[in-house]
Each structure stands twice: as structure tokens, then as C-alpha cells.
Design a protein around this motif. Structure first.
Motif, PDB file in Angstrom:
ATOM      1  N   MET A   1     -20.394 -10.377 -46.433  1.00  0.00           N
ATOM      2  CA  MET A   1     -19.702  -9.106 -46.257  1.00  0.00           C
ATOM      3  C   MET A   1     -18.207  -9.316 -46.464  1.00  0.00           C
ATOM      4  SD  MET A   1     -21.819  -7.643 -42.972  1.00  0.00           S
ATOM      5  CE  MET A   1     -21.843  -9.258 -42.188  1.00  0.00           C
ATOM      6  N   ARG A   2     -17.583  -8.350 -47.110  1.00  0.00           N
ATOM      7  CA  ARG A   2     -16.166  -8.466 -47.417  1.00  0.00           C
ATOM      8  C   ARG A   2     -15.333  -7.992 -46.219  1.00  0.00           C
ATOM      9  NH1 ARG A   2     -16.290  -5.836 -51.833  1.00  0.00           N
ATOM     10  NH2 ARG A   2     -16.306  -7.586 -53.275  1.00  0.00           N
ATOM     11  N   TYR A   3     -14.216  -8.688 -45.981  1.00  0.00           N
ATOM     12  CA  TYR A   3     -13.322  -8.296 -44.900  1.00  0.00           C
ATOM     13  C   TYR A   3     -11.869  -8.488 -45.328  1.00  0.00           C
ATOM     14  CZ  TYR A   3     -12.545 -13.269 -44.035  1.00  0.00           C
ATOM     15  OH  TYR A   3     -12.211 -14.585 -44.180  1.00  0.00           O
ATOM     16  N   VAL A   4     -10.958  -7.857 -44.601  1.00  0.00           N
ATOM     17  CA  VAL A   4      -9.525  -8.088 -44.784  1.00  0.00           C
ATOM     18  C   VAL A   4      -8.987  -8.688 -43.503  1.00  0.00           C
ATOM     19  CG1 VAL A   4      -9.178  -6.258 -46.480  1.00  0.00           C
ATOM     20  CG2 VAL A   4      -8.922  -5.742 -44.044  1.00  0.00           C
ATOM     21  N   LEU A   5      -7.980  -9.501 -43.651  1.00  0.00           N
ATOM     22  CA  LEU A   5      -7.317 -10.134 -42.519  1.00  0.00           C
ATOM     23  C   LEU A   5      -5.942  -9.490 -42.378  1.00  0.00           C
ATOM     24  CD1 LEU A   5      -7.975 -12.560 -40.603  1.00  0.00           C
ATOM     25  CD2 LEU A   5      -6.563 -13.957 -42.117  1.00  0.00           C
ATOM     26  N   TYR A   6      -5.588  -9.099 -41.162  1.00  0.00           N
ATOM     27  CA  TYR A   6      -4.305  -8.421 -40.974  1.00  0.00           C
ATOM     28  C   TYR A   6      -3.602  -8.900 -39.711  1.00  0.00           C
ATOM     29  CZ  TYR A   6      -6.829  -5.446 -37.632  1.00  0.00           C
ATOM     30  OH  TYR A   6      -7.577  -4.985 -36.566  1.00  0.00           O
ATOM     31  N   ARG A   7      -2.292  -8.708 -39.689  1.00  0.00           N
ATOM     32  CA  ARG A   7      -1.507  -9.110 -38.525  1.00  0.00           C
ATOM     33  C   ARG A   7      -1.683  -8.099 -37.400  1.00  0.00           C
ATOM     34  NH1 ARG A   7       3.024 -10.522 -42.234  1.00  0.00           N
ATOM     35  NH2 ARG A   7       3.855  -8.454 -41.787  1.00  0.00           N
ATOM     36  N   ARG A   8      -1.888  -8.588 -36.217  1.00  0.00           N
ATOM     37  CA  ARG A   8      -2.049  -7.699 -35.076  1.00  0.00           C
ATOM     38  C   ARG A   8      -0.742  -6.970 -34.754  1.00  0.00           C
ATOM     39  NH1 ARG A   8      -6.797  -8.604 -32.238  1.00  0.00           N
ATOM     40  NH2 ARG A   8      -7.835 -10.622 -32.610  1.00  0.00           N
ATOM     41  N   SER A   9       0.380  -7.628 -35.024  1.00  0.00           N
ATOM     42  CA  SER A   9       1.675  -7.077 -34.646  1.00  0.00           C
ATOM     43  C   SER A   9       2.035  -5.788 -35.372  1.00  0.00           C
ATOM     44  CB  SER A   9       2.770  -8.115 -34.870  1.00  0.00           C
ATOM     45  OG  SER A   9       2.833  -8.494 -36.241  1.00  0.00           O
ATOM     46  N   ASP A  10       1.728  -5.731 -36.680  1.00  0.00           N
ATOM     47  CA  ASP A  10       2.131  -4.556 -37.462  1.00  0.00           C
ATOM     48  C   ASP A  10       1.046  -4.020 -38.380  1.00  0.00           C
ATOM     49  OD1 ASP A  10       2.043  -6.530 -39.372  1.00  0.00           O
ATOM     50  OD2 ASP A  10       4.176  -6.480 -39.853  1.00  0.00           O
ATOM     51  N   GLY A  11      -0.134  -4.641 -38.363  1.00  0.00           N
ATOM     52  CA  GLY A  11      -1.232  -4.160 -39.198  1.00  0.00           C
ATOM     53  C   GLY A  11      -1.138  -4.558 -40.653  1.00  0.00           C
ATOM     54  N   GLN A  12      -0.119  -5.324 -41.020  1.00  0.00           N
ATOM     55  CA  GLN A  12       0.055  -5.708 -42.421  1.00  0.00           C
ATOM     56  C   GLN A  12      -1.103  -6.573 -42.888  1.00  0.00           C
ATOM     57  OE1 GLN A  12       2.528  -4.842 -44.683  1.00  0.00           O
ATOM     58  NE2 GLN A  12       1.163  -5.865 -46.107  1.00  0.00           N
ATOM     59  N   ILE A  13      -1.753  -6.154 -43.981  1.00  0.00           N
ATOM     60  CA  ILE A  13      -2.876  -6.910 -44.542  1.00  0.00           C
ATOM     61  C   ILE A  13      -2.324  -8.119 -45.285  1.00  0.00           C
ATOM     62  CG2 ILE A  13      -4.804  -6.847 -46.168  1.00  0.00           C
ATOM     63  CD1 ILE A  13      -5.056  -3.850 -45.548  1.00  0.00           C
ATOM     64  N   ILE A  14      -2.832  -9.297 -44.939  1.00  0.00           N
ATOM     65  CA  ILE A  14      -2.288 -10.521 -45.509  1.00  0.00           C
ATOM     66  C   ILE A  14      -3.319 -11.349 -46.257  1.00  0.00           C
ATOM     67  CG2 ILE A  14      -0.371 -10.726 -43.881  1.00  0.00           C
ATOM     68  CD1 ILE A  14      -2.072 -12.565 -42.194  1.00  0.00           C
ATOM     69  N   GLY A  15      -4.567 -10.930 -46.271  1.00  0.00           N
ATOM     70  CA  GLY A  15      -5.572 -11.697 -47.003  1.00  0.00           C
ATOM     71  C   GLY A  15      -6.918 -11.028 -46.949  1.00  0.00           C
ATOM     72  N   HIS A  16      -7.885 -11.603 -47.642  1.00  0.00           N
ATOM     73  CA  HIS A  16      -9.241 -11.079 -47.606  1.00  0.00           C
ATOM     74  C   HIS A  16     -10.213 -12.200 -47.898  1.00  0.00           C
ATOM     75  CE1 HIS A  16      -9.895 -11.111 -52.004  1.00  0.00           C
ATOM     76  NE2 HIS A  16      -8.600 -10.826 -52.078  1.00  0.00           N
ATOM     77  N   GLY A  17     -11.485 -11.956 -47.626  1.00  0.00           N
ATOM     78  CA  GLY A  17     -12.498 -12.971 -47.854  1.00  0.00           C
ATOM     79  C   GLY A  17     -13.881 -12.388 -47.666  1.00  0.00           C
ATOM     80  N   THR A  18     -14.894 -13.235 -47.694  1.00  0.00           N
ATOM     81  CA  THR A  18     -16.267 -12.803 -47.444  1.00  0.00           C
ATOM     82  C   THR A  18     -16.857 -13.666 -46.344  1.00  0.00           C
ATOM     83  OG1 THR A  18     -17.098 -14.260 -49.202  1.00  0.00           O
ATOM     84  CG2 THR A  18     -16.638 -11.962 -49.792  1.00  0.00           C
ATOM     85  N   ALA A  19     -17.660 -13.051 -45.508  1.00  0.00           N
ATOM     86  CA  ALA A  19     -18.277 -13.758 -44.382  1.00  0.00           C
ATOM     87  C   ALA A  19     -19.778 -13.537 -44.398  1.00  0.00           C
ATOM     88  CB  ALA A  19     -17.679 -13.262 -43.071  1.00  0.00           C
ATOM     89  N   GLN A  20     -20.520 -14.481 -43.884  1.00  0.00           N
ATOM     90  CA  GLN A  20     -21.977 -14.379 -43.817  1.00  0.00           C
ATOM     91  C   GLN A  20     -22.433 -14.003 -42.410  1.00  0.00           C
ATOM     92  OE1 GLN A  20     -23.117 -18.261 -45.339  1.00  0.00           O
ATOM     93  NE2 GLN A  20     -23.552 -17.385 -47.341  1.00  0.00           N
ATOM     94  N   SER A  21     -21.592 -13.309 -41.693  1.00  0.00           N
ATOM     95  CA  SER A  21     -21.914 -12.910 -40.329  1.00  0.00           C
ATOM     96  C   SER A  21     -21.207 -11.605 -40.031  1.00  0.00           C
ATOM     97  CB  SER A  21     -21.474 -13.990 -39.339  1.00  0.00           C
ATOM     98  OG  SER A  21     -21.537 -13.520 -38.019  1.00  0.00           O
ATOM     99  N   ASP A  22     -21.792 -10.790 -39.128  1.00  0.00           N
ATOM    100  CA  ASP A  22     -21.116  -9.567 -38.740  1.00  0.00           C
ATOM    101  C   ASP A  22     -20.180  -9.800 -37.563  1.00  0.00           C
ATOM    102  OD1 ASP A  22     -22.907 -10.005 -36.737  1.00  0.00           O
ATOM    103  OD2 ASP A  22     -23.993  -8.105 -36.957  1.00  0.00           O
ATOM    104  N   ASP A  23     -20.015 -11.059 -37.195  1.00  0.00           N
ATOM    105  CA  ASP A  23     -19.100 -11.423 -36.116  1.00  0.00           C
ATOM    106  C   ASP A  23     -17.883 -12.106 -36.714  1.00  0.00           C
ATOM    107  OD1 ASP A  23     -17.782 -12.184 -33.860  1.00  0.00           O
ATOM    108  OD2 ASP A  23     -19.290 -13.658 -33.201  1.00  0.00           O
ATOM    109  N   LEU A  24     -16.737 -11.428 -36.654  1.00  0.00           N
ATOM    110  CA  LEU A  24     -15.511 -11.952 -37.252  1.00  0.00           C
ATOM    111  C   LEU A  24     -14.628 -12.705 -36.248  1.00  0.00           C
ATOM    112  CD1 LEU A  24     -14.509  -8.914 -39.510  1.00  0.00           C
ATOM    113  CD2 LEU A  24     -15.487 -11.093 -40.240  1.00  0.00           C
TER     114      LEU A  24
END
Length: 213
Positions: free
Chosen positions: A23-46
Motif C-alpha cells: 500500500m502506498r503512503y506519504v510521510l509528513y512532519r508532525r509539526s507542520d504537515g509538510q510531506i517529505i517522502g513516500h513509499g509502499t508498505a506491506q502492512s496496514d500498520d504504519l
């Protein structure tokens, strides 16, 4: 998992080892929500790829680069936020543009070759030394002797030409250097992209104001 950057931020790689469909996901900073990366995971637990500073969000499609996460929803950055994001790189680019504008201006009024500045200095030195006492053997001044012969000019006339030309260039060099420093300081002090662009516009105007013989 495949991981890549969306912008200039450095992001460490994480692994999710559970089985299942990727499953595709985006990674973002908690402080301001800025998206800083993305990837794919084989689990629904991030949780395995999250920490105190970064959070992840599943997405169907990757968002535009100028986006952020707000309350679990991906939204576009405002124009002000986009400017803030692009400001550091534009400021750095503008510093290089200052050097380029000044270099192009100087090339328009003087020969630009490796070591040419030193050649002009050497010419001036020979010319000044010879004209101080023209009874000296011109052979003591190799450039003046050989170039005056090539141009079919007297050594005194060529020496006078070199000094006159060099003297005329002095204010051009001095003023362009003053304006270069002025522009670099203005760009360095800029707090908005508009300030940066205004500094470059002013530099171009300043260079155009320099009298060129």
C-alpha cells in the motif's frame, strides 16, 4: 518497500516486514504537515515507520509536491507557504545570478580570458615605468616593445594608450564591484522572494547606469 524523496528534505528509510498487499503512503512532519517522502508498505500498520517527528498516511495516489497533511487530509499549500518553501533555493540562486550579471557586464567592456586581468596589470606597469623615463631602452619592456612593433606604433604612443584605457576602465570596475557587493548584501538580507527579485532588478539598473566609454 520503495522509498524516494518528494522535496529537498533528507528522509531516512524505514521497513515494514509484514506480509500482504503493498500500500502506498506519504510521510509528513508532525509539526507542520509538510510531506517529505513516500513509499509502499506491506502492512496496514504504519507505526513502524512513524516517530515523534514524522507520521505517515495511506494514499491512493501520490499528491502534488506542493502539498501538506492537515487533520489527516492532503491539501495544497497556500501561495505564501509555497513561497516560504521555495525561498531558500531562490535566494541561493539569486546570489549566483548577481555574480553572473556583473561578469556579463564586465565582459561587455573588456576582454575576458584566463589571466587577462593580470595581463592588463602588467601592461599598465610597463607603460607607467616606460613613460616615467622614455630614454630607457624599450627592450627593457618586452610587451611594450613587441606589441608596439606589431601595431606599428611608437612605444610611447602605445604606453600612453594603455594607461589611458586602463584609467578609463578603473571606474567601470570600481562601480561594478560596489554594485556587486550592494546586490549580494540585499539578497542576503531579503526576507521574501519579492525582495530577492527587487535586488536583482536594482542591480541591473545600477550596472546600466555606469558610463562606458
Amino acid at each position: 518497500m520503495v522509498f524516494s524523496k518528494l522535496d529537498r528534505h533528507s528522509v531516512k528509510s524505514h521497513l515494514v516486514n509484514s506480509g500482504g498487499q503493498k500500500m502506498r503512503y506519504v510521510l509528513y512532519r508532525r509539526s507542520d504537515g509538510q510531506i517529505i517522502g513516500h513509499g509502499t508498505a506491506q502492512s496496514d500498520d504504519l507505526s513502524a515507520i512513524e516517530d515523534d517527528t514524522m507520521a505517515a498516511l495511506f494514499v491512493d495516489t501520490l499528491p502534488e509536491q506542493d502539498s501538506k497533511v492537515v487533520d489527516g487530509v492532503i491539501v495544497p499549500l497556500s501561495e505564501i507557504e509555497k513561497e516560504d518553501l521555495n525561498f531558500p533555493s531562490r535566494k541561493s540562486q539569486a546570489q549566483a545570478e548577481v555574480e553572473s550579471h556583473v561578469a556579463q557586464f564586465r565582459k561587455s567592456v573588456a576582454t575576458s580570458l584566463p589571466f587577462q586581468d593580470q595581463a592588463y596589470i602588467n601592461k599598465r606597469a610597463e607603460a607607467a615605468a616606460y613613460l616615467a623615463d622614455t630614454s630607457q631602452p624599450v627592450s627593457d619592456f618586452p610587451m611594450l616593445q613587441q606589441i608596439s612593433a606589431l601595431r606599428a606604433m611608437s612605444a610611447a604612443d602605445l604606453a600612453d594608450l594603455w594607461l589611458t584605457t586602463n584609467t578609463a576602465w578603473a571606474p567601470i570596475l570600481n562601480n561594478s564591484e560596489i554594485y556587486r557587493e550592494k546586490a549580494k548584501l540585499a539578497v542576503g538580507a531579503a526576507t521574501t522572494i519579492a525582495d530577492v527579485e527587487a535586488a536583482l532588478v536594482q542591480l541591473r539598473a545600477d550596472l546600466m547606469s555606469i558610463p562606458v566609454p
